[in-house]
Enzyme design. Structure first.
Site, mmCIF file in Angstrom:
data_model
loop_
_atom_site.group_PDB
_atom_site.id
_atom_site.type_symbol
_atom_site.label_atom_id
_atom_site.label_comp_id
_atom_site.label_asym_id
_atom_site.label_seq_id
_atom_site.Cartn_x
_atom_site.Cartn_y
_atom_site.Cartn_z
ATOM 1 N N TRP A 198 0.935 -1.217 -0.265
ATOM 2 C CA TRP A 198 0.051 0.018 0.016
ATOM 3 C C TRP A 198 1.008 1.386 -0.091
ATOM 4 C CZ3 TRP A 198 -0.130 3.946 3.978
ATOM 5 C CH2 TRP A 198 -1.224 4.740 3.732
ATOM 6 N N ASP A 365 -15.773 12.495 -1.939
ATOM 7 C CA ASP A 365 -15.199 11.233 -1.683
ATOM 8 C C ASP A 365 -16.025 10.701 -0.425
ATOM 9 O OD1 ASP A 365 -12.969 9.324 -0.762
ATOM 10 O OD2 ASP A 365 -12.601 10.111 -2.861
ATOM 11 N N LYS A 475 -16.037 7.183 -8.335
ATOM 12 C CA LYS A 475 -14.777 6.553 -7.931
ATOM 13 C C LYS A 475 -15.340 5.357 -7.173
ATOM 14 C CE LYS A 475 -10.887 7.451 -4.733
ATOM 15 N NZ LYS A 475 -10.301 8.556 -3.970
ATOM 16 N N TRP A 476 -15.106 4.127 -7.520
ATOM 17 C CA TRP A 476 -15.329 2.915 -7.117
ATOM 18 C C TRP A 476 -14.124 2.212 -6.276
ATOM 19 C CZ3 TRP A 476 -19.630 -0.295 -9.331
ATOM 20 C CH2 TRP A 476 -19.805 -1.689 -8.758
ATOM 21 N N ASP A 477 -14.335 2.378 -5.147
ATOM 22 C CA ASP A 477 -13.249 1.952 -4.125
ATOM 23 C C ASP A 477 -13.570 0.705 -3.700
ATOM 24 O OD1 ASP A 477 -11.063 2.361 -2.666
ATOM 25 O OD2 ASP A 477 -11.747 4.088 -1.510
ATOM 26 N N ASN A 479 -11.860 -1.322 -0.210
ATOM 27 C CA ASN A 479 -10.420 -1.071 0.747
ATOM 28 C C ASN A 479 -10.366 -2.209 1.634
ATOM 29 O OD1 ASN A 479 -9.904 1.632 0.413
ATOM 30 N ND2 ASN A 479 -12.022 2.019 0.758
ATOM 31 N N ASP A 547 -2.521 5.673 -3.151
ATOM 32 C CA ASP A 547 -2.800 6.723 -1.951
ATOM 33 C C ASP A 547 -1.554 7.580 -1.743
ATOM 34 O OD1 ASP A 547 -5.532 6.296 -1.670
ATOM 35 O OD2 ASP A 547 -5.026 4.939 -0.022
HETATM 36 C C1 DGJ Z 1 -8.843 4.625 -0.309
HETATM 37 C C2 DGJ Z 1 -8.709 5.704 -1.581
HETATM 38 O O1 DGJ Z 1 -7.445 5.174 -2.075
HETATM 39 C C3 DGJ Z 1 -8.743 7.154 -1.058
HETATM 40 O O2 DGJ Z 1 -8.366 7.786 -1.943
HETATM 41 C C4 DGJ Z 1 -10.063 7.512 -0.503
HETATM 42 O O3 DGJ Z 1 -11.034 7.346 -1.387
HETATM 43 C C5 DGJ Z 1 -10.359 6.425 0.912
HETATM 44 N N1 DGJ Z 1 -10.272 5.115 0.313
HETATM 45 C C6 DGJ Z 1 -11.696 6.683 1.417
HETATM 46 O O4 DGJ Z 1 -12.138 5.980 2.346
#
Ligand code: DGJ
Length: 731
Positions: A198, A365, A475-477, A479, A547
């Site tokens: 990351w 966001d 923006k399809w995140d 995580n 990020d």
């Molecule tokens: C991870 C993304 O890479 C960031 O740009 C942001 O959108 C955060 N998640 C938001 O939780």
């Protein structure tokens, strides 16, 4: 014609502009790999299969079948019967015994290319691509295997995929079904991969290929931050402009394996496919399994040519978005500006200031839905939080539009927070193992996208928001990684299918999204660049790269990403300093130059930065409009690598007609008592003359490439320059 079958010797020939690939059929019907490399003309031959090398002839001397199978260069090797190198296909019969063997049955050559059902894949017209389908069969199992080779002549690419059909009467279980194999004699090859973490995604790594197996892989449920579904084998001494390169890239967004194996006879086997760890697929009679596509390319002119082949290929034959060949709106994203701490007034302030500086879109966001003010709740509750966005989403979008900006929004559709209305209503919708407490990551679980009703629900939740307001960008995140691989709906025999079924569910979601909203600009993202792969490019023309928005860290990340991906696919923003990830302070100008080699946008609180930076944003947005056509469509040349020299970085983009060249130079660390730095440029027309914009200097293209270009002597760390060369029409 790109594909030709030589009947007498039973050789299939693929010819691209600069390469030739040959497949031969042994008398027993085994399908072998003869040659891949420089383009050949005239008659070809199959002697490189080494079929006469006694005693390796199974039809004459069955005793030596094992020796034959363990050395024959197979196009698609199977496991269990004597080839001890890595197999591509492992099949168990109903008795649980593993073994299969494939023989040539027939073939078909046609213009164009078929779609791969449920999967992202390259495309092309009948003029652009020709396909060979080789039908092989295991007569004992009644199983057919179709090897597809789609030859893109102009881009020097072969797109390979495999379909396995159970044409027999017993149920078969696939334990492994890779997509491509390349058996070659070793040439002291070195291996290049992209590795990271990351905030440190896709760093280039290179090392010798040693005896045994070396691989990169993911078992994390996504293509991952850590390793990348790419592998290149290069001859010793290969650099940007010289040397042999064989590269494979996987069009898939889940678990993968890319492996090279050096064996007892100094031959190499390179394979790529879905990671066999935690994979399985039950094939009942009549059913089939489609393995994803591998993009294969050969370059005899070093890594630079490989990069340009991939870039052209993805721009022409993978990215479908209407934005592919269009300028993307310059966006400002509020994540690093506000994190969760925002409301409609704050967003409108940002929008007003952004408009004055030439920014064209506001992206809201994480944090606009449910009751989400920290990251431990509300994923799954895709309802706007009216305590923050007073008056609702449509009102905010309309106000932003009135200011003169387009509007974009963030989602994380694949996830569910334990503290959400969705989880309270459907606790069994999260992936989970019977009786075992789920492993938490960023306070969230993963939705079970193998279930149709969940895919339908997620789609409707997202689409409802998009239907309700003028939203032009998503923006399809994503995580977190996939763990706790259990689905309430799969029985024991089918559980090994879950990882792949998840990816198929994801693809279905994004396919529905781009079908209903064809004008939407979709940007995929996964905690930065954790799911940056060609599969995602099929749905979104750009992917958030990392990020880590620090300009110096980005040099290495963008060099690695640009090794395969077109620059316009890399999400890149100018952010505030000290940088939020590494704390480094870099000049605003450098941050702009580095982001220009990507999608370009901003990620800072524009209402709080110093006035002189706002003035610079006005200049930078003009710079983007001036150069984006060139950066987006041009040929990319890597001139110098900070990763290698630890001092400076440089790359250039050259227009296809060689009329314009934009060189970016970054001095990372200043050195005392130094003369100007010489860069050997590439890509110019050696016989043309180029004016360096802003000066009276006119250079010959040949001098710049072979004599070199002298940069200004710059003072300080982290400083950068753009050099724009324009061809003199009458030299
Ligand atoms: C991870 C993304 O890479 C960031 O740009 C942001 O959108 C955060 N998640 C938001 O939780």
């Amino acid at each position: 014609m790109a594909i030709y079958f030589e009947e007498q010797k039973k050789i299939f020939e693929f010819h691209t502009t600069n390469s030739t690939y040959l497949i031969g059929i042994a008398p027993e019907g085994y399908v072998g790999h003869i040659y891949y490399g420089e383009r050949l003309s005239g008659r070809t031959d199959n002697y490189l299969l080494r079929m006469e090398e006694i005693p390796f002839t199974p039809s004459v001397n069955k005793r030596e079948k094992l020796g034959f199978l363990d050395s024959f260069p197979m196009e698609y090797p199977t496991g269990g019967i004597g080839d001890f190198r890595e197999s591509c296909l492992n099949v168990r019969n109903e008795k649980g015994q593993m073994g299969s063997e494939l023989f040539y049955v027939s073939h078909e050559i046609y213009d164009g290319k078929k779609k791969l059902e449920g999967l992202p894949a390259s495309f092309g017209t009948k003029e652009e691509v020709q396909t060979l389908e080789l039908l092989l069969e295991d007569p004992v199992l009644g199983m057919q295997v179709v090897l597809s080779y789609c030859v893109f002549e102009r881009e020097d690419v072969i797109a390979r995929s495999v379909r396995i059909v159970n044409g027999g009467s017993e149920t078969l279980t696939l334990e492994k079904a890779y997509s491509a194999c390349l058996d070659m004699d070793n040439e002291a090859f070195e291996m290049i991969n992209l590795c990271g973490a990351w905030a440190r995604e896709r760093h280039i790594q290179r090392g010798a290929v040693r005896c045994g197996k070396q691989s990169v892989s993911s078992a994390r449920g996504e293509s991952s931050h850590q390793e990348h579904p790419f592998m290149a084998l290069v001859a010793p001494g290969t650099d940007q402009q010289r040397g042999k390169v064989y590269a494979m890239h996987f069009v898939y967004s889940g678990n993968f394996l890319a492996q090279v194996e050096l064996n007892q006879f100094d031959s190499i086997r390179m394979v790529m496919g879905i990671n066999a760890e935690q994979f399985g697929w039950v094939l009942s009679p009549g059913e089939s399994f489609q393995a994803p596509e591998v993009i294969l390319t050969y370059s005899g002119e070093g890594l630079g040519k490989m990069s340009r082949s991939f870039h052209d290929f993805y721009r022409n034959h993978m990215i479908r978005s209407v934005y592919n060949h269009k300028k993307r709106p310059i966006l400002i994203n509020n994540w690093e500006a506000t994190y969760f701490d925002f409301d409609n007034e704050k967003l409108l302030q940002i929008a007003r200031e952004a408009k004055r500086c030439g920014i064209e879109m506001l992206v809201m966001d994480d944090g606009w839905f449910g009751k989400r003010n920290v990251d431990d709740n509300s994923l799954g509750d895709w309802v706007v939080n009216e305590e923050k966005i007073k008056g609702g989403l449509k009102k905010l979008v309309d106000q932003v539009n009135e200011i003169g900006l387009e509007f974009g929004i963030w989602f994380e559709p694949e996830m569910i927070s334990p503290d959400s209305d969705l989880y309270r209503a459907h606790p069994d919708w999260a992936l989970q193992i019977n009786k075992r407490e789920g492993t938490m990551c960023r306070n969230q679980y993963v939705l079970d996208l193998s279930r149709k009703e969940i895919v339908d629900h997620v789609y409707e939740a997202v689409a409802k928001i998009l239907r309700g307001a003028n939203i032009r960008y998503v923006k399809w995140d994503m995580n977190r990684l996939l763990t706790d691989l259990g689905s309430a709906h799969l029985d024991a025999a089918h559980h090994q299918e879950l990882f792949h079924r998840y990816v198929l569910g994801l693809y279905e979601l994004q396919e529905r999204l781009v079908t209903e909203f064809p004008g939407l600009l979709l940007e995929n993202c996964s905690g930065g660049g954790g799911r940056f792969d060609p599969g995602m490019l099929y749905y979104s023309p750009q992917i958030w790269c990392s990020d880590d928005t620090d300009a110096i860290e980005r040099l290495v990340i963008q060099e690695g990403t640009g090794l395969i991906y077109p620059l316009a696919a890399m999400g890149a923003h100018v952010s505030d300093c000290p940088n939020h990830i590494v704390g480094r302070i870099t000049p605003f100008e450098t941050r702009g130059h580095v982001a220009l080699a990507g999608t370009f946008g901003y990620e800072l609180d524009i209402t709080k930065i110093p006035d002189e930076q706002r003035v610079m944003i006005c200049e930078q947005t003009k710079m983007y409009h001036k150069y984006n056509d060139l950066v987006r469509e041009g040929d990319y040349y890597r001139i110098a690598s900070y990763r290698e020299n630890h001092k400076f970085d440089a790359w250039a983009v050259v227009s296809k007609d060689k009329r314009e060249v934009l060189l970016t130079y970054v001095q990372v660390l200043a050195e005392p008592n130094k003369r100007s730095r010489k860069l050997y440029l590439q890509g110019f027309d050696a016989n043309a003359y180029y004016r360096l914009e802003g000066t009276e200097r006119v250079y010959s293209g040949g001098m710049l490439m072979y004599g070199g270009f002298l940069t200004e002597v710059l003072e300080g760390d982290f400083v950068s320059r753009l050099y724009h060369f324009v061809r003199e029409e009458q030299a």
